[in-house]
Write an enzyme that holds these catalytic residues in place. Structure first.
Site, PDB file in Angstrom:
ATOM      1  N   ASP A 249       0.901  -1.330  -0.015  1.00 52.80           N
ATOM      2  CA  ASP A 249       0.057  -0.014  -0.055  1.00 52.80           C
ATOM      3  C   ASP A 249       0.910   1.213  -0.045  1.00 52.80           C
ATOM      4  O   ASP A 249       1.891   1.292   0.367  1.00 52.80           O
ATOM      5  CB  ASP A 249      -0.790   0.065   1.177  1.00 52.80           C
ATOM      6  CG  ASP A 249      -1.880  -0.740   1.257  1.00 52.80           C
ATOM      7  OD1 ASP A 249      -2.237  -1.194  -0.015  1.00 52.80           O
ATOM      8  OD2 ASP A 249      -2.722  -0.839   2.359  1.00 52.80           O
ATOM      9  N   LYS A 271      -3.558   2.792  -2.035  1.00 51.61           N
ATOM     10  CA  LYS A 271      -4.585   3.612  -2.088  1.00 51.61           C
ATOM     11  C   LYS A 271      -4.465   4.741  -1.300  1.00 51.61           C
ATOM     12  O   LYS A 271      -4.208   4.954  -0.087  1.00 51.61           O
ATOM     13  CB  LYS A 271      -5.701   2.756  -1.205  1.00 51.61           C
ATOM     14  CG  LYS A 271      -6.497   1.638  -2.098  1.00 51.61           C
ATOM     15  CD  LYS A 271      -7.576   1.019  -1.448  1.00 51.61           C
ATOM     16  CE  LYS A 271      -6.837  -0.311  -0.782  1.00 51.61           C
ATOM     17  NZ  LYS A 271      -8.238  -0.835   0.122  1.00 51.61           N
ATOM     18  N   MET A 384      -7.622   8.873   9.495  1.00 52.15           N
ATOM     19  CA  MET A 384      -8.096   9.607   8.190  1.00 52.15           C
ATOM     20  C   MET A 384      -8.992  10.639   8.456  1.00 52.15           C
ATOM     21  O   MET A 384      -9.901  10.915   7.790  1.00 52.15           O
ATOM     22  CB  MET A 384      -9.340   8.189   7.526  1.00 52.15           C
ATOM     23  CG  MET A 384      -8.279   7.214   7.236  1.00 52.15           C
ATOM     24  SD  MET A 384      -9.519   5.700   6.500  1.00 52.15           S
ATOM     25  CE  MET A 384     -10.266   5.167   7.999  1.00 52.15           C
TER      26      MET A 384
HETATM   27  N1  SAH Z   1      -4.242  -0.046   9.071  1.00 51.45           N
HETATM   28  C1  SAH Z   1      -3.678   1.311   9.408  1.00 51.45           C
HETATM   29  C2  SAH Z   1      -4.552   2.469   9.297  1.00 51.45           C
HETATM   30  C3  SAH Z   1      -4.786   2.553   7.899  1.00 51.45           C
HETATM   31  S1  SAH Z   1      -6.342   4.016   7.676  1.00 51.45           S
HETATM   32  C4  SAH Z   1      -2.936   1.148  10.981  1.00 51.45           C
HETATM   33  O1  SAH Z   1      -3.278   0.185  11.661  1.00 51.45           O
HETATM   34  O2  SAH Z   1      -2.418   2.241  11.149  1.00 51.45           O
HETATM   35  C5  SAH Z   1      -4.939   5.198   7.223  1.00 51.45           C
HETATM   36  C6  SAH Z   1      -4.890   6.242   8.326  1.00 51.45           C
HETATM   37  O3  SAH Z   1      -4.121   5.889   9.474  1.00 51.45           O
HETATM   38  C7  SAH Z   1      -4.263   7.478   7.754  1.00 51.45           C
HETATM   39  O4  SAH Z   1      -5.202   8.303   7.134  1.00 51.45           O
HETATM   40  C8  SAH Z   1      -3.843   7.931   8.985  1.00 51.45           C
HETATM   41  O5  SAH Z   1      -5.038   8.609   9.862  1.00 51.45           O
HETATM   42  C9  SAH Z   1      -3.309   6.890   9.726  1.00 51.45           C
HETATM   43  N2  SAH Z   1      -1.757   6.638   9.534  1.00 51.45           N
HETATM   44  C10 SAH Z   1      -1.206   5.538   8.911  1.00 51.45           C
HETATM   45  N3  SAH Z   1       0.044   5.731   9.059  1.00 51.45           N
HETATM   46  C11 SAH Z   1       0.472   6.700   9.845  1.00 51.45           C
HETATM   47  C12 SAH Z   1       1.504   7.596  10.372  1.00 51.45           C
HETATM   48  N4  SAH Z   1       2.687   7.078   9.823  1.00 51.45           N
HETATM   49  N5  SAH Z   1       1.316   8.663  11.023  1.00 51.45           N
HETATM   50  C13 SAH Z   1      -0.082   9.167  11.239  1.00 51.45           C
HETATM   51  N6  SAH Z   1      -0.968   8.586  11.011  1.00 51.45           N
HETATM   52  C14 SAH Z   1      -0.884   7.282  10.257  1.00 51.45           C
END
Ligand code: SAH
Length: 477
Positions: A249, A271, A384
């Site tokens: 991803d 995505k 998000m």
């Molecule tokens: N499965 C992922 C979340 C996916 S949804 C998890 O468990 O973290 C995608 C959202 O995750 C982004 O919009 C953001 O809000 C958050 N996110 C993912 N990576 C991030 C990062 N390095 N720093 C801050 N927020 C993050």
């Protein structure tokens, strides 16, 4: 990469070696180990090198180097201490397109010798592109201790049965899976225990018993943590190193993707918000297709696959098609950002629970019920939510949460360029409007945010982490 590593077949091939001293002796030893026929030219030649070259079918000529000696040679090595002679050998060789090495003068070389770990037929070459030979030798010393002597015997055994196995299996994947099983099973153990006959016996029976049918592959749904590659689990790394195909991803950092098996097909199915490269159905189909071809497919996800990761949907598709799978949890953005920004998600004085909430408001999900998010002793983490931040803060205040409730945005959490912006429900949108912290970001709402200034230690830890990561990369490269 400054030099391309290649392995040169020198058996019975003519090589010119210029020089007759100790340095020439070292090179002669190496070249003859690879079966080269050396023609050595020097005004004087030490006894040891003379014996070695002649014993291995080469020739000694006492005299001066001349260009015509390059005729018909596949390599030339200059081991003299005469700088201008070295330069002209290098010049002549280049114009005649003969690969040339001038000892200790990388600028005059068209190829260089690596540090070598020799478990022939397995050979490891390590190069620092001539920049840090001592470092390359240190690494070689470490590898010497890591790679058992038995690898030589194992390599030889595989070599003897290679053809037979090739005939047995009609597909490359079939052969590869067979050898992978053999090399990590009892046959390899027997070889390492120096029980060659038993090893050979076991291998023969395994070949006999093997069936030439395309096996079903497997899908590993792997959480890769949200940024810093060191947050991977051992299990994630192990499966990534075995992958035939990797679907990853946008949220998976390039450093993490780099840790996948070198030969794996890397497929970007990123995505990003409003910019879906491939539909979810398309991804599901790809997973199923590759698994049915017998491949080991790693589906690499940012954070944890089961937290806003649509991991569940992918598994349903696999399960419907009878594809076996495993799930490896990852560190979700809320946990990771919390640690790396010094904002504990719970704390005895401030928060007794924590809630992960999607900030994607106007999507297929029902509108958020803000009145359900008012408990002052609960931390809220919005995923998000960067683009809906004004709606989130207005929604919470409108439902009755205090305007002075602390809020933090953690942007690109755990990455080298992580940034944290703090404010309150009433100020955070304006602060972000001018700060413009980039995605991905999470928004943490609650009293725990107050601890941020006290508990931040991100910088130092990250430096150590990067150092450790480089070491892992060197070993897995
Ligand atoms: N499965 C992922 C979340 C996916 S949804 C998890 O468990 O973290 C995608 C959202 O995750 C982004 O919009 C953001 O809000 C958050 N996110 C993912 N990576 C991030 C990062 N390095 N720093 C801050 N927020 C993050």
């Amino acid at each position: 990469m400054e030099y391309l590593p290649l392995f040169f077949d020198l058996k019975n091939r003519p090589v010119l070696l210029v020089g007759g001293g100790d340095v020439a002796l070292r090179k002669a030893r190496l070249l003859t180990r690879a079966g080269a026929l050396i023609h050595l030219i020097a005004p004087e030649v030490c006894e040891e090198v003379k014996m070695l070259v002649e014993q291995k079918g080469g020739q000694i000529e006492l005299g001066k180097y001349r260009k015509s000696l390059l005729q018909g040679r596949v390599l030339v090595v200059a081991a003299t201490d005469n700088q201008s002679l070295n330069e002209s050998i290098s010049f002549d060789a280049r114009s005649a397109n003969v690969p040339v090495n001038v000892v200790d003068s990388p600028a005059l070389c068209t190829f260089i010798f690596p540090a070598i770990v020799d478990r022939s037929p397995i050979v490891v070459g390590i190069s620092s592109a001539g920049k840090a030979p001592v470092l390359a030798r240190n690494l070689r010393a470490r590898l010497e201790t890591l790679i058992p002597q038995g690898y030589a015997d194992l390599g030889a055994l595989v070599g003897r049965f290679r053809q037979q196995v090739k005939q047995k299996f009609s597909t490359v994947d079939g052969r590869r899976l067979f050898w992978e099983k053999i090399l990590s099973g009892p046959v390899a153990e027997k070889v390492f225990a120096e029980q060659q006959d038993e090893a050979e016996q076991l291998l023969r029976s395994a070949i006999e018993a093997a069936e030439d049918k395309s096996p079903m592959g497997e899908v590993y749904l792997v959480g890769a943590g949200p940024g810093d590659p060191e947050l991977l689990t051992f299990k994630a790394l192990r499966l990534m190193q075995q992958a035939d195909v990797v679907l990853y991803d946008a949220l998976v950092s390039p450093e993490v993707v780099d840790l996948c098996r070198r030969d794996a097909d890397l497929i970007y199915v990123g995505k990003r918000r409003d910019q879906h490269t491939l539909s979810q159905e398309g991804i599901n189909e790809l997973l199923v297709k590759h698994a049915k071809q017998g491949k080991r497919v790693v589906r690499l996800k940012g954070g944890d696959p089961f937290i806003f990761g649509r991991g569940g949907e992918e598994l349903q598709a696999l399960s419907e098609q009878g594809v076996p799978f495993q799930v490896v949890p990852g560190i979700t953005a809320a946990s990771a950002c919390s640690s790396y920004s010094g904002i504990p998600l719970t704390h005895r004085d401030y928060a007794q629970s924590v809630r992960f909430v999607t900030g994607q408001l106007k999507s297929r999900q029902a509108e958020l019920d803000f009145s359900d998010l008012l408990a002052t002793n609960e931390t809220l983490v919005f995923y998000m939510g960067l683009h809906t931040l004004p709606d989130i803060s207005a929604g919470l205040m409108g439902a009755g949460r205090s305007a002075s409730t602390p809020v933090a945005i953690v942007s690109r959490g755990t990455c080298k360029d992580q940034r944290v912006l703090t404010g309150t429900l009433s100020t955070i949108s304006d602060l972000q409007e001018s700060a413009q912290l980039p995605a991905p970001s999470i928004i943490i709402v609650g009293e725990v945010v107050k601890l941020h200034s006290e508990l931040t230690w991100f910088g130092e830890v990250h430096q150590e982490a990067n150092h450790a990561l480089e070491q892992v990369q060197q070993l897995s490269a």
